[in-house]
Scaffold this motif. Structure first.
Motif, PDB file in Angstrom:
ATOM      1  N   GLY A  21       0.674  -1.290   0.126  1.00 36.10           N
ATOM      2  CA  GLY A  21      -0.266   0.202   0.003  1.00 36.10           C
ATOM      3  C   GLY A  21       0.794   1.431  -0.448  1.00 36.10           C
ATOM      4  O   GLY A  21       1.454   1.583  -1.457  1.00 36.10           O
ATOM      5  N   SER A  22       1.006   2.207   0.922  1.00 33.43           N
ATOM      6  CA  SER A  22       1.714   3.069   1.567  1.00 33.43           C
ATOM      7  C   SER A  22       2.985   3.002   0.918  1.00 33.43           C
ATOM      8  O   SER A  22       3.442   3.728   0.691  1.00 33.43           O
ATOM      9  CB  SER A  22       1.679   4.012   2.716  1.00 33.43           C
ATOM     10  N   MET A  23       3.855   1.488   1.195  1.00 31.11           N
ATOM     11  CA  MET A  23       5.435   1.963   0.753  1.00 31.11           C
ATOM     12  C   MET A  23       5.464   1.402  -1.671  1.00 31.11           C
ATOM     13  O   MET A  23       6.558   2.099  -1.758  1.00 31.11           O
ATOM     14  CB  MET A  23       6.114   0.394   0.818  1.00 31.11           C
TER      15      MET A  23
ATOM     16  N   VAL B 165     -10.085  -7.344  -1.293  1.00 25.69           N
ATOM     17  CA  VAL B 165     -11.217  -6.541  -0.452  1.00 25.69           C
ATOM     18  C   VAL B 165     -10.931  -6.185   0.595  1.00 25.69           C
ATOM     19  O   VAL B 165     -10.630  -7.002   1.336  1.00 25.69           O
ATOM     20  CB  VAL B 165     -12.469  -7.341  -0.846  1.00 25.69           C
ATOM     21  N   HIS B 166     -10.752  -4.642   0.484  1.00 22.19           N
ATOM     22  CA  HIS B 166     -10.835  -3.616   1.804  1.00 22.19           C
ATOM     23  C   HIS B 166     -11.994  -3.496   2.540  1.00 22.19           C
ATOM     24  O   HIS B 166     -12.776  -2.285   0.960  1.00 22.19           O
ATOM     25  CB  HIS B 166      -9.778  -2.757   1.796  1.00 22.19           C
ATOM     26  N   PHE B 167     -12.694  -3.984   3.272  1.00 16.27           N
ATOM     27  CA  PHE B 167     -14.912  -3.646   2.763  1.00 16.27           C
ATOM     28  C   PHE B 167     -15.192  -2.750   3.648  1.00 16.27           C
ATOM     29  O   PHE B 167     -15.515  -2.433   4.792  1.00 16.27           O
ATOM     30  CB  PHE B 167     -15.596  -4.942   3.340  1.00 16.27           C
TER      31      PHE B 167
ATOM     32  N   PHE C 157     -12.772   2.135  -0.400  1.00 14.98           N
ATOM     33  CA  PHE C 157     -12.450   3.554   0.396  1.00 14.98           C
ATOM     34  C   PHE C 157     -11.967   4.070  -0.421  1.00 14.98           C
ATOM     35  O   PHE C 157     -12.402   5.186  -0.952  1.00 14.98           O
ATOM     36  CB  PHE C 157     -12.474   3.785   1.989  1.00 14.98           C
ATOM     37  N   HIS C 158     -10.982   4.025  -0.838  1.00  8.33           N
ATOM     38  CA  HIS C 158     -10.387   4.532  -1.965  1.00  8.33           C
ATOM     39  C   HIS C 158     -11.148   5.020  -3.384  1.00  8.33           C
ATOM     40  O   HIS C 158     -11.183   5.352  -4.006  1.00  8.33           O
ATOM     41  CB  HIS C 158      -9.134   3.844  -2.357  1.00  8.33           C
ATOM     42  N   MET C 159     -11.326   3.674  -3.588  1.00  8.81           N
ATOM     43  CA  MET C 159     -12.679   3.227  -4.953  1.00  8.81           C
ATOM     44  C   MET C 159     -14.019   4.700  -4.675  1.00  8.81           C
ATOM     45  O   MET C 159     -14.333   5.265  -6.232  1.00  8.81           O
ATOM     46  CB  MET C 159     -13.309   2.217  -4.761  1.00  8.81           C
TER      47      MET C 159
ATOM     48  N   TYR D 111      -1.208  -5.603  -4.616  1.00 10.44           N
ATOM     49  CA  TYR D 111      -1.245  -4.659  -5.290  1.00 10.44           C
ATOM     50  C   TYR D 111      -1.846  -2.930  -4.349  1.00 10.44           C
ATOM     51  O   TYR D 111      -3.139  -4.168  -5.640  1.00 10.44           O
ATOM     52  CB  TYR D 111      -0.414  -3.794  -5.906  1.00 10.44           C
ATOM     53  N   GLU D 112      -1.891  -2.341  -4.125  1.00  6.79           N
ATOM     54  CA  GLU D 112      -3.251  -1.905  -3.744  1.00  6.79           C
ATOM     55  C   GLU D 112      -3.267  -0.426  -3.806  1.00  6.79           C
ATOM     56  O   GLU D 112      -1.907   0.635  -4.036  1.00  6.79           O
ATOM     57  CB  GLU D 112      -3.391  -1.660  -2.358  1.00  6.79           C
ATOM     58  N   PRO D 113      -3.597   0.041  -5.156  1.00  6.67           N
ATOM     59  CA  PRO D 113      -4.420   1.212  -5.611  1.00  6.67           C
ATOM     60  C   PRO D 113      -4.227   1.751  -4.845  1.00  6.67           C
ATOM     61  O   PRO D 113      -5.927   2.083  -4.062  1.00  6.67           O
ATOM     62  CB  PRO D 113      -5.112   1.272  -7.334  1.00  6.67           C
TER      63      PRO D 113
HETATM   64  C1  LER Z   1      -3.559  -0.151   3.712  1.00  9.80           C
HETATM   65  O1  LER Z   1      -4.691  -0.534   3.020  1.00  9.80           O
HETATM   66  C2  LER Z   1      -4.535   1.203   2.983  1.00  9.80           C
HETATM   67  O2  LER Z   1      -5.466   1.382   2.536  1.00  9.80           O
HETATM   68  C3  LER Z   1      -3.755   2.439   3.036  1.00  9.80           C
HETATM   69  O3  LER Z   1      -4.985   3.597   2.825  1.00  9.80           O
HETATM   70  C4  LER Z   1      -3.020   2.867   4.584  1.00  9.80           C
HETATM   71  O4  LER Z   1      -2.061   4.027   4.009  1.00  9.80           O
END
Ligand code: LER
Ligand code: MN
Length: 270
Positions: free
Chosen positions: A113-115, A211-213, A188-190, A152-154
């Motif tokens: 994520g943030s890295m 998925v981060h729900f 949340f990001h989406m 990998y997390e956008p």
């Molecule tokens: C990590 O999963 C994430 O969503 C980031 O927002 C953390 O900085």
């Protein structure tokens, strides 16, 4: 699909979107009490606890390990894969490799994520994306040895300027011919970036692997204004069978949040 909840052991991330912050034995037992299938771990680093001890906790509570985060490499050590300094990039990749190996021993994928960092200053966007692709290639190869993918997390625009959309992530994986890399759809990001979350999931197709729900305000699902039905339908349509993981703020408190989130996951999956 399965349910998961976040357990953090990183004091620097105390205000972050992680539900339980008490000791791991207490966190595992809280996750079980609320009826989750698995936990997602946010640890200070690969040496914080042995994989054998985590395995013992998981089997004692009959819980899976959904994934392990790597964000402590950024919040604790300021490491990024796209830093202008080659030595920082090397240390960042080393940290990530060790987290992949730690997770691998648990059968759990690691998350970037943030890295991933940001481009800017002396680093062009093209350069940063090339460094990131090289690092993802290595991460995917190492994860494969443990038979897990690398995630990998956008992220939204306030956290990175590299890739903010799920479909962009899918094209990036394909264009760079990256093997064993899956995408994390963090709702949340989406909610910030996508014009339509469900359509974005469909456009990314088979590439979503976690998925981060989280609801629109990053609280437990149901405490914001996300409509889960089309999102779950989209995940089913692309054949997603992984976790819906509660990476959310522990609001109004961790127990109320955990209870709300598991109720929302169970309702969504009916
Ligand atoms: C990590 O999963 C994430 O969503 C980031 O927002 C953390 O900085
Ligand atoms: Mn996330």
């Amino acid at each position: 699909m399965k349910s998961a909840i976040t357990l953090s052991q990183v004091p620097e991330a105390a205000g972050g979107p992680f539900v339980f912050h008490q000791s791991l034995p207490e966190g595992f037992s809280a996750a079980k009490k609320h009826g989750y299938d698995s936990v997602e771990l946010f640890l200070p680093g690969p040496d914080f606890i042995s994989a054998a001890k985590v395995k013992a906790l998981a089997s004692e509570h009959d819980l899976g390990i959904a994934a392990v985060g790597t964000g402590a490499g950024m919040v604790k050590h300021g490491l990024s894969l796209t830093d202008v300094d080659a030595e920082v990039r090397r240390k960042a990749l080393d940290f990530i490799i060790q987290m992949i190996e730690f997770g691998g021993l648990l059968g759990a994928p690691a998350i970037l994520g943030s890295m991933q960092g940001k481009w800017g200053g002396e680093v062009s966007r093209e350069q940063a994306l090339n460094w990131l692709a090289e690092a993802l290639r290595t991460a995917g190869e190492i994860a494969l040895k443990y038979n897990v993918p690398f995630i990998y997390e956008p992220l939204n625009r306030y956290e990175t300027n590299l890739i903010n959309h799920l479909e962009e992530g899918a094209r990036y994986i394909e264009d760079n011919k990256l093997d064993n890399i899956v995408l994390l759809a963090d709702l949340f990001h989406m909610n910030i970036e996508e014009s339509d979350v469900a359509e974005a999931i469909i456009a990314a197709g088979k590439h979503t692997g976690h998925v981060h729900f989280a609801d629109s305000n990053r609280s437990a699902m149901g405490f914001g204004h996300t409509n889960t039905a089309p999102i779950i339908a989209a995940l089913k349509k692309v054949g997603y069978t992984g976790h819906l993981s509660a990476e959310v703020f522990p609001k109004p408190d961790a127990d109320t949040c955990a209870a709300q989130e598991i109720k929302a996951i169970q309702r969504a999956l009916i």
